[in-house]
Design a protein around this motif. Structure first.
Motif, mmCIF file in Angstrom:
data_model
loop_
_atom_site.group_PDB
_atom_site.id
_atom_site.type_symbol
_atom_site.label_atom_id
_atom_site.label_comp_id
_atom_site.label_asym_id
_atom_site.label_seq_id
_atom_site.Cartn_x
_atom_site.Cartn_y
_atom_site.Cartn_z
ATOM 1 N N ALA A 305 0.825 -1.212 0.000
ATOM 2 C CA ALA A 305 0.000 0.000 0.000
ATOM 3 C C ALA A 305 0.858 1.260 0.000
ATOM 4 C CB ALA A 305 -0.925 -0.006 1.218
ATOM 5 N N SER A 306 2.032 1.192 0.641
ATOM 6 C CA SER A 306 2.921 2.355 0.707
ATOM 7 C C SER A 306 3.689 2.578 -0.590
ATOM 8 C CB SER A 306 3.922 2.196 1.861
ATOM 9 O OG SER A 306 3.273 2.127 3.102
ATOM 10 N N GLY A 307 3.763 1.565 -1.445
ATOM 11 C CA GLY A 307 4.564 1.695 -2.660
ATOM 12 C C GLY A 307 3.788 1.773 -3.954
ATOM 13 N N MET A 308 2.464 1.771 -3.884
ATOM 14 C CA MET A 308 1.670 1.649 -5.107
ATOM 15 C C MET A 308 1.205 2.979 -5.669
ATOM 16 S SD MET A 308 -1.959 0.436 -3.480
ATOM 17 C CE MET A 308 -2.835 1.540 -2.370
ATOM 18 N N SER A 309 1.388 4.083 -4.937
ATOM 19 C CA SER A 309 0.731 5.338 -5.316
ATOM 20 C C SER A 309 1.148 5.822 -6.703
ATOM 21 C CB SER A 309 1.012 6.416 -4.267
ATOM 22 O OG SER A 309 2.400 6.609 -4.105
ATOM 23 N N PHE A 310 2.437 5.739 -7.038
ATOM 24 C CA PHE A 310 2.884 6.234 -8.346
ATOM 25 C C PHE A 310 2.190 5.491 -9.488
ATOM 26 C CE2 PHE A 310 5.700 5.473 -11.990
ATOM 27 C CZ PHE A 310 5.795 6.768 -12.474
ATOM 28 N N TYR A 311 2.052 4.193 -9.345
ATOM 29 C CA TYR A 311 1.467 3.384 -10.417
ATOM 30 C C TYR A 311 -0.036 3.652 -10.537
ATOM 31 C CZ TYR A 311 5.974 1.356 -9.457
ATOM 32 O OH TYR A 311 7.321 1.209 -9.242
ATOM 33 N N ILE A 312 -0.679 3.938 -9.407
ATOM 34 C CA ILE A 312 -2.084 4.339 -9.456
ATOM 35 C C ILE A 312 -2.222 5.680 -10.154
ATOM 36 C CG2 ILE A 312 -4.057 5.065 -8.044
ATOM 37 C CD1 ILE A 312 -3.222 2.996 -5.995
ATOM 38 N N TYR A 313 -1.358 6.623 -9.794
ATOM 39 C CA TYR A 313 -1.430 7.959 -10.386
ATOM 40 C C TYR A 313 -1.155 7.911 -11.884
ATOM 41 C CZ TYR A 313 -0.973 9.457 -5.496
ATOM 42 O OH TYR A 313 -1.139 9.638 -4.149
ATOM 43 N N THR A 314 -0.197 7.085 -12.295
ATOM 44 C CA THR A 314 0.147 6.996 -13.714
ATOM 45 C C THR A 314 -0.991 6.414 -14.531
ATOM 46 O OG1 THR A 314 2.478 6.680 -13.113
ATOM 47 C CG2 THR A 314 1.841 6.097 -15.357
ATOM 48 N N LEU A 315 -1.662 5.382 -13.984
ATOM 49 C CA LEU A 315 -2.726 4.722 -14.729
ATOM 50 C C LEU A 315 -4.039 5.495 -14.686
ATOM 51 C CD1 LEU A 315 -2.065 1.012 -13.653
ATOM 52 C CD2 LEU A 315 -1.528 2.072 -15.851
ATOM 53 N N SER A 316 -4.306 6.205 -13.572
ATOM 54 C CA SER A 316 -5.602 6.858 -13.415
ATOM 55 C C SER A 316 -5.533 8.382 -13.415
ATOM 56 C CB SER A 316 -6.254 6.403 -12.100
ATOM 57 O OG SER A 316 -5.464 6.789 -10.993
ATOM 58 N N GLY A 317 -4.321 8.939 -13.497
ATOM 59 C CA GLY A 317 -4.179 10.389 -13.405
ATOM 60 C C GLY A 317 -4.409 11.132 -14.702
ATOM 61 N N GLY A 318 -4.717 10.402 -15.766
ATOM 62 C CA GLY A 318 -4.977 11.061 -17.040
ATOM 63 C C GLY A 318 -3.714 11.641 -17.653
ATOM 64 N N CYS A 319 -3.906 12.445 -18.701
ATOM 65 C CA CYS A 319 -2.764 12.987 -19.431
ATOM 66 C C CYS A 319 -1.989 14.002 -18.604
ATOM 67 C CB CYS A 319 -3.231 13.619 -20.738
ATOM 68 S SG CYS A 319 -4.400 14.981 -20.517
ATOM 69 N N ILE A 320 -2.621 14.630 -17.610
ATOM 70 C CA ILE A 320 -1.945 15.652 -16.804
ATOM 71 C C ILE A 320 -0.766 15.046 -16.055
ATOM 72 C CG2 ILE A 320 -2.202 17.314 -14.939
ATOM 73 C CD1 ILE A 320 -3.679 18.121 -17.433
ATOM 74 N N PHE A 321 -1.010 13.952 -15.328
ATOM 75 C CA PHE A 321 0.057 13.331 -14.550
ATOM 76 C C PHE A 321 1.081 12.676 -15.463
ATOM 77 C CE2 PHE A 321 2.088 10.075 -11.984
ATOM 78 C CZ PHE A 321 2.315 10.735 -10.792
ATOM 79 N N ARG A 322 0.621 12.020 -16.537
ATOM 80 C CA ARG A 322 1.561 11.359 -17.432
ATOM 81 C C ARG A 322 2.447 12.363 -18.162
ATOM 82 N NH1 ARG A 322 -2.752 7.548 -17.860
ATOM 83 N NH2 ARG A 322 -3.783 8.697 -19.533
ATOM 84 N N GLN A 323 1.897 13.495 -18.540
ATOM 85 C CA GLN A 323 2.713 14.519 -19.179
ATOM 86 C C GLN A 323 3.778 15.044 -18.228
ATOM 87 O OE1 GLN A 323 -0.031 17.476 -20.590
ATOM 88 N NE2 GLN A 323 -0.715 16.252 -22.340
ATOM 89 N N ALA A 324 3.394 15.218 -16.957
ATOM 90 C CA ALA A 324 4.374 15.657 -15.962
ATOM 91 C C ALA A 324 5.457 14.600 -15.756
ATOM 92 C CB ALA A 324 3.676 15.954 -14.632
ATOM 93 N N PHE A 325 5.067 13.329 -15.809
ATOM 94 C CA PHE A 325 6.043 12.245 -15.675
ATOM 95 C C PHE A 325 7.010 12.234 -16.857
ATOM 96 C CE2 PHE A 325 6.867 7.718 -16.857
ATOM 97 C CZ PHE A 325 7.833 7.474 -15.895
ATOM 98 N N PHE A 326 6.481 12.367 -18.065
ATOM 99 C CA PHE A 326 7.356 12.388 -19.247
ATOM 100 C C PHE A 326 8.281 13.605 -19.236
ATOM 101 C CE2 PHE A 326 3.792 9.868 -21.405
ATOM 102 C CZ PHE A 326 4.441 8.658 -21.147
ATOM 103 N N THR A 327 7.825 14.707 -18.679
ATOM 104 C CA THR A 327 8.681 15.883 -18.550
ATOM 105 C C THR A 327 9.858 15.588 -17.630
ATOM 106 O OG1 THR A 327 6.794 17.362 -18.883
ATOM 107 C CG2 THR A 327 8.758 18.306 -17.852
ATOM 108 N N VAL A 328 9.596 14.878 -16.532
ATOM 109 C CA VAL A 328 10.670 14.497 -15.611
ATOM 110 C C VAL A 328 11.674 13.593 -16.312
ATOM 111 C CG1 VAL A 328 11.182 13.154 -13.527
ATOM 112 C CG2 VAL A 328 9.309 14.786 -13.524
ATOM 113 N N ILE A 329 11.187 12.603 -17.060
ATOM 114 C CA ILE A 329 12.073 11.681 -17.777
ATOM 115 C C ILE A 329 12.914 12.435 -18.802
ATOM 116 C CG2 ILE A 329 12.149 9.682 -19.306
ATOM 117 C CD1 ILE A 329 11.381 9.017 -16.446
ATOM 118 N N ARG A 330 12.291 13.361 -19.507
ATOM 119 C CA ARG A 330 13.024 14.133 -20.516
ATOM 120 C C ARG A 330 14.126 14.990 -19.877
ATOM 121 N NH1 ARG A 330 8.953 15.798 -22.749
ATOM 122 N NH2 ARG A 330 8.699 17.835 -21.776
#
Length: 339
Positions: A305-330
């Motif tokens: 439960a303590s380690g799952m939040s990122f994967y929940i946010y990535t799958l359910s956070g829509g394009c807003i969270f995923r775009q922010a994630f791709f910005t970090v990777i870039r």
């Protein structure tokens, strides 16, 4: 001599079964702990990097998610490292008193902070979904930061008695590093079960249902015939629409996270209540072994439960969270290439 050999032979099947069970349990704990450590630490680090971006950290709910990820990161470091090391050598927290006390204090405090911050995030989503403008104004970054400080101080004070209650080298307890007296055990288990797990989950679910109710009421109002006249009088710019998309995705992320928190943390709460109620009941060695193994597996679920939040946010956070994630990777790639 004959009676001694017959006694040994009669206890051998149980002893072999317990030894085999403990050996299998040790392997499961070790490999599952390594998986959870890698899975959770990487996820929480990425969460921290994503949620600390300027486009998200100004949002009160995202701020609460950010500090909750920091708390979960501490939970995984303080809880799983000793479990992994204990497979190869003795766990120092099981033998050294001050390490046992410090680990228990950090672990329970961090987990409580994380749970109550998610509760605050659910309260923030409810405030934003209210039709009352006065309530919507209560959702602010200043209040989120103030609530974070209060929760941290509350958690530190709440679990300070663990420095007295916890002790190492105990026997006949689920763990060697555990509450040393019955009174301490009842106190620690009730506080953890009620304050860390049950109460915040109840409030999360309550605010979640209230938020869904408010969203339905808002949709009903949006379908009224008076809306075109009202909406034509209001000039919604792109920035405001973007903030609303962020709020909507944060609500979805929050509701899914609450569901998984309930799934992975309630079993330990139920087990601790059962353990406290049956503490004076005589149990066989096999029964004690099975209950200890169940308790150990339920603890691992809480780390999940303590380690799952990122994967929940990535799958359910829509394009807003995923775009922010791709910005970090870039940005990470650009930094590596520059070096």
């Amino acid at each position: 001599m004959l009676s001694l050999s017959s006694s040994l032979s009669s206890t051998t099947p149980d002893a072999i079964l317990i030894a085999s069970w403990n050996n299998m349990l040790a392997h499961v704990n070790y490999y599952f702990s390594i998986f959870l450590f890698i899975f959770g630490v990487i996820g929480n680090i990425l969460n921290i990097l994503v949620l600390s971006q300027r486009s998200l950290r100004s949002n009160p709910c995202a701020w609460l998610f950010l500090i909750s990820s920091l708390a979960n990161f501490i939970v995984l470091l303080s809880g799983l490292t000793t479990r992994i090391i204990s497979y190869w050598t003795d766990d120092l927290t099981d033998r050294i008193g001050w390490l046992c006390k410090l680990r228990a204090f950090i672990l329970y405090t961090s987990r409580t902070i994380s749970s109550w911050l998610i509760m605050l995030a659910s309260n923030d989503r409810w405030l934003l979904s209210c039709l009352s403008a006065r309530r919507r104004l209560l959702s602010s970054l200043k209040r989120a930061r103030r609530g974070t400080i209060i929760i941290i101080l509350f958690s530190l004070i709440l679990y300070s008695p663990l420095f007295y209650c916890y002790e190492a080298n105990l026997i006949n307890t689920p763990l060697k590093c555990y509450s040393r007296t019955i009174l301490c055990r009842i106190f620690a288990e009730l506080i953890y079960t009620c304050i860390t797990i049950i109460f915040p989950l109840i409030l999360m679910l309550l605010f979640g249902f209230m938020t869904i109710s408010n969203v339905r009421k808002l949709k009903y109002r949006l379908q009224s015939p008076l809306l075109p006249r009202l909406s034509n009088a209001i000039n919604f710019n792109d920035q405001r629409q973007r903030f609303r998309r962020i709020d909507r995705h944060l609500l979805i992320m929050l509701l899914i996270q609450i569901s998984f928190l309930a799934l992975f943390t309630l079993p330990q709460a139920i087990q601790q209540i059962y353990s406290t109620i049956t503490r004076n009941k005589n149990k066989t060695s096999i029964q004690n072994t099975i209950e200890t193994s169940i308790y150990s597996f339920e603890i691992l679920l809480t780390y999940l439960a303590s380690g799952m939040s990122f994967y929940i946010y990535t799958l359910s956070g829509g394009c807003i969270f995923r775009q922010a994630f791709f910005t970090v990777i870039r940005r990470m790639k650009e930094t590596i290439l520059c070096q």
